[in-house]
Motif scaffolding. Structure first.
Motif, PDB file in Angstrom:
ATOM      1  N   GLU A   1       4.676  -2.065   3.408  1.00  0.00           N
ATOM      2  CA  GLU A   1       4.013  -1.080   2.374  1.00  0.00           C
ATOM      3  C   GLU A   1       3.439  -1.692   1.235  1.00  0.00           C
ATOM      4  O   GLU A   1       2.308  -1.355   0.527  1.00  0.00           O
ATOM      5  CB  GLU A   1       5.074   0.098   1.990  1.00  0.00           C
ATOM      6  N   ARG A   2       4.281  -2.848   0.647  1.00  0.00           N
ATOM      7  CA  ARG A   2       3.716  -3.655  -0.530  1.00  0.00           C
ATOM      8  C   ARG A   2       2.667  -4.565  -0.261  1.00  0.00           C
ATOM      9  O   ARG A   2       2.633  -4.922   0.801  1.00  0.00           O
ATOM     10  CB  ARG A   2       5.129  -4.255  -0.954  1.00  0.00           C
TER      11      ARG A   2
ATOM     12  N   TYR B   1       0.585  -7.813  -1.667  1.00  0.00           N
ATOM     13  CA  TYR B   1       0.839  -9.257  -1.798  1.00  0.00           C
ATOM     14  C   TYR B   1      -0.296  -9.756  -2.289  1.00  0.00           C
ATOM     15  O   TYR B   1      -1.044 -10.592  -1.750  1.00  0.00           O
ATOM     16  CB  TYR B   1       1.425 -10.156  -0.825  1.00  0.00           C
TER      17      TYR B   1
ATOM     18  N   ASP C   1       3.012 -13.540  -5.572  1.00  0.00           N
ATOM     19  CA  ASP C   1       3.948 -12.394  -4.831  1.00  0.00           C
ATOM     20  C   ASP C   1       4.747 -12.663  -3.432  1.00  0.00           C
ATOM     21  O   ASP C   1       5.586 -11.843  -3.218  1.00  0.00           O
ATOM     22  CB  ASP C   1       2.779 -11.172  -4.901  1.00  0.00           C
TER      23      ASP C   1
END
Length: 132
Positions: free
Chosen positions: A44-45, A47, A115
């Motif tokens: 979901e995140r 980068y 990230d």
């Protein structure tokens, strides 16, 4: 005068060739990427900035761009010859790539500036014992 310790192990001709083979791509890189995606579930995140430490010839840059759609990739390799070897992959990459010739212990990046860190095929000593 003491000789400066080399911060990397120079890639052999065989190693450079092997990194460009389908065997490397399928059985090493793809497996590492599949494992990474599995460990990051659910994906979901975002980068936005991904660092590839020990980028070699840059094949992983193309795969990282395809799988994670970052805004930028940062490629680092301690071998000065890597800059020439990675040039074609940087040109083919769908996102901007910044290359730095540096070892993993002395990254020329600010804290918290990436990230995700990807490091396959990397062998380094980050901490060295003090000589007595």
């Amino acid at each position: 005068m003491a000789q400066k310790e080399q911060a990397f192990v120079e890639e052999t001709r065989f190693g450079v060739w092997f990194l460009s083979t389908n065997t490397w791509h399928v059985h090493v890189l793809q497996r590492a990427m599949n494992d990474l995606e599995r460990l990051l579930q659910p994906l979901e995140r975002k980068y936005p900035v991904i660092l590839d430490v020990g980028c070699g010839i840059g094949i992983s840059l193309l795969e990282l761009a395809k799988r994670f759609q970052p805004e930028q990739l940062v490629a680092v390799d301690a071998d000065p010859a890597a800059q020439q070897r990675v040039a074609d992959s940087i040109k083919q990459c769908s996102v901007p790539v910044a290359f730095h010739c540096s070892d993993a212990a002395n990254l020329p990046l600010a804290d918290n500036s990436v990230d995700m860190v990807f490091a396959t095929k990397l062998c380094t000593t980050l901490f060295r014992r003090k000589k007595h």
